[in-house]
Design a protein around this motif. Structure first.
Motif, mmCIF file in Angstrom:
data_model
loop_
_atom_site.group_PDB
_atom_site.id
_atom_site.type_symbol
_atom_site.label_atom_id
_atom_site.label_comp_id
_atom_site.label_asym_id
_atom_site.label_seq_id
_atom_site.Cartn_x
_atom_site.Cartn_y
_atom_site.Cartn_z
ATOM 1 N N UNK A 9 0.820 -1.198 0.000
ATOM 2 C CA UNK A 9 0.000 0.000 0.000
ATOM 3 C C UNK A 9 0.856 1.250 0.000
ATOM 4 N N UNK A 10 0.292 2.306 -0.499
ATOM 5 C CA UNK A 10 0.996 3.580 -0.570
ATOM 6 C C UNK A 10 1.363 4.046 0.835
ATOM 7 N N UNK A 11 2.460 4.761 0.939
ATOM 8 C CA UNK A 11 2.925 5.259 2.221
ATOM 9 C C UNK A 11 3.423 6.680 2.066
ATOM 10 N N UNK A 12 3.161 7.485 3.084
ATOM 11 C CA UNK A 12 3.696 8.843 3.045
ATOM 12 C C UNK A 12 5.182 8.834 3.373
ATOM 13 N N UNK A 13 5.634 7.740 3.944
ATOM 14 C CA UNK A 13 7.046 7.588 4.274
ATOM 15 C C UNK A 13 7.778 6.934 3.111
ATOM 16 N N UNK A 14 9.067 7.059 3.097
ATOM 17 C CA UNK A 14 9.866 6.458 2.035
ATOM 18 C C UNK A 14 9.899 4.945 2.125
ATOM 19 N N UNK A 15 10.224 4.323 1.005
ATOM 20 C CA UNK A 15 10.299 2.864 0.938
ATOM 21 C C UNK A 15 11.356 2.326 1.900
ATOM 22 N N UNK A 16 12.435 3.097 2.116
ATOM 23 C CA UNK A 16 13.485 2.620 3.019
ATOM 24 C C UNK A 16 12.947 2.415 4.437
ATOM 25 N N UNK A 17 11.973 3.222 4.843
ATOM 26 C CA UNK A 17 11.377 3.040 6.174
ATOM 27 C C UNK A 17 10.548 1.761 6.220
ATOM 28 N N UNK A 18 9.874 1.458 5.115
ATOM 29 C CA UNK A 18 9.115 0.192 5.051
ATOM 30 C C UNK A 18 10.084 -0.987 5.133
ATOM 31 N N UNK A 19 11.225 -0.883 4.427
ATOM 32 C CA UNK A 19 12.226 -1.960 4.479
ATOM 33 C C UNK A 19 12.685 -2.179 5.918
ATOM 34 N N UNK A 20 13.009 -1.095 6.613
ATOM 35 C CA UNK A 20 13.472 -1.210 8.004
ATOM 36 C C UNK A 20 12.397 -1.813 8.902
ATOM 37 N N UNK A 21 11.151 -1.387 8.708
ATOM 38 C CA UNK A 21 10.047 -1.880 9.529
ATOM 39 C C UNK A 21 9.857 -3.384 9.339
ATOM 40 N N UNK A 22 9.903 -3.827 8.095
ATOM 41 C CA UNK A 22 9.740 -5.259 7.820
ATOM 42 C C UNK A 22 10.886 -6.047 8.437
ATOM 43 N N UNK A 23 12.110 -5.571 8.283
ATOM 44 C CA UNK A 23 13.263 -6.269 8.859
ATOM 45 C C UNK A 23 13.122 -6.369 10.377
ATOM 46 N N UNK A 24 12.729 -5.273 10.999
ATOM 47 C CA UNK A 24 12.554 -5.259 12.457
ATOM 48 C C UNK A 24 11.479 -6.266 12.871
ATOM 49 N N UNK A 25 10.362 -6.285 12.138
ATOM 50 C CA UNK A 25 9.269 -7.211 12.433
ATOM 51 C C UNK A 25 9.732 -8.665 12.336
ATOM 52 N N UNK A 26 10.613 -8.940 11.369
ATOM 53 C CA UNK A 26 11.095 -10.312 11.178
ATOM 54 C C UNK A 26 12.315 -10.636 12.033
ATOM 55 N N UNK A 27 12.792 -9.661 12.802
ATOM 56 C CA UNK A 27 13.961 -9.895 13.646
ATOM 57 C C UNK A 27 15.247 -9.998 12.859
ATOM 58 N N UNK A 28 15.302 -9.340 11.714
ATOM 59 C CA UNK A 28 16.494 -9.388 10.855
ATOM 60 C C UNK A 28 17.262 -8.075 10.965
ATOM 61 N N UNK A 29 18.569 -8.169 11.044
ATOM 62 C CA UNK A 29 19.403 -6.971 11.047
ATOM 63 C C UNK A 29 19.463 -6.433 9.620
#
Length: 131
Positions: free
Chosen positions: A51-71
């Protein structure tokens, strides 16, 4: 929709899951649209952030990594657009550019991705075998 997975992608996703890699999809497209294109392969995806986000894609990448417990340093973001490579770099992650998408391979290479994949087989070998 007229969009479908490239040949070999379902088998690649299955193998990556089998060797223990967590797979996430980050897309500005809707969750329903992404799942429709994936079809039965949607079950191989650990996390969706669509879905569209007002934040940049890099923030989505970080959020997903954090959710999955990945550095971030243990994460690779694979895409076929320059902004995918730029977002991965901004997130402190590795990037993989695929040359069979919609961007010109020379433009992708100029963006200096961590890996440039010319085929699904090359990606499979690099990701699944190199574990």
């Amino acid at each position: 929709s007229g969009i479908s997975l490239f040949e070999g992608v379902p088998a690649l996703l299955s193998e990556l899951q089998r060797v223990g890699l967590k797979i996430a999809i980050v897309s500005s497209d809707s969750d329903a649209s992404v799942r429709q294109v994936l079809g039965a392969s949607a079950g191989l995806i650990t996390r969706f952030d669509c879905g569209a986000s007002i934040f940049g894609k890099h923030r989505k990448f970080r959020r997903v990594a954090r959710t999955l417990g990945a550095k971030p340093s243990e994460t690779i973001c694979i895409g076929d657009e320059l902004r995918d490579i730029e977002a991965a770099t901004a997130a402190g992650m590795h990037s993989g550019a695929v040359t069979w998408g919609y961007a010109l391979p020379a433009a992708l290479q100029a963006a200096a991705p961590t890996h440039l994949f010319n085929s699904i087989e090359e990606m499979r070998q690099r990701l699944a075998v190199a574990r």
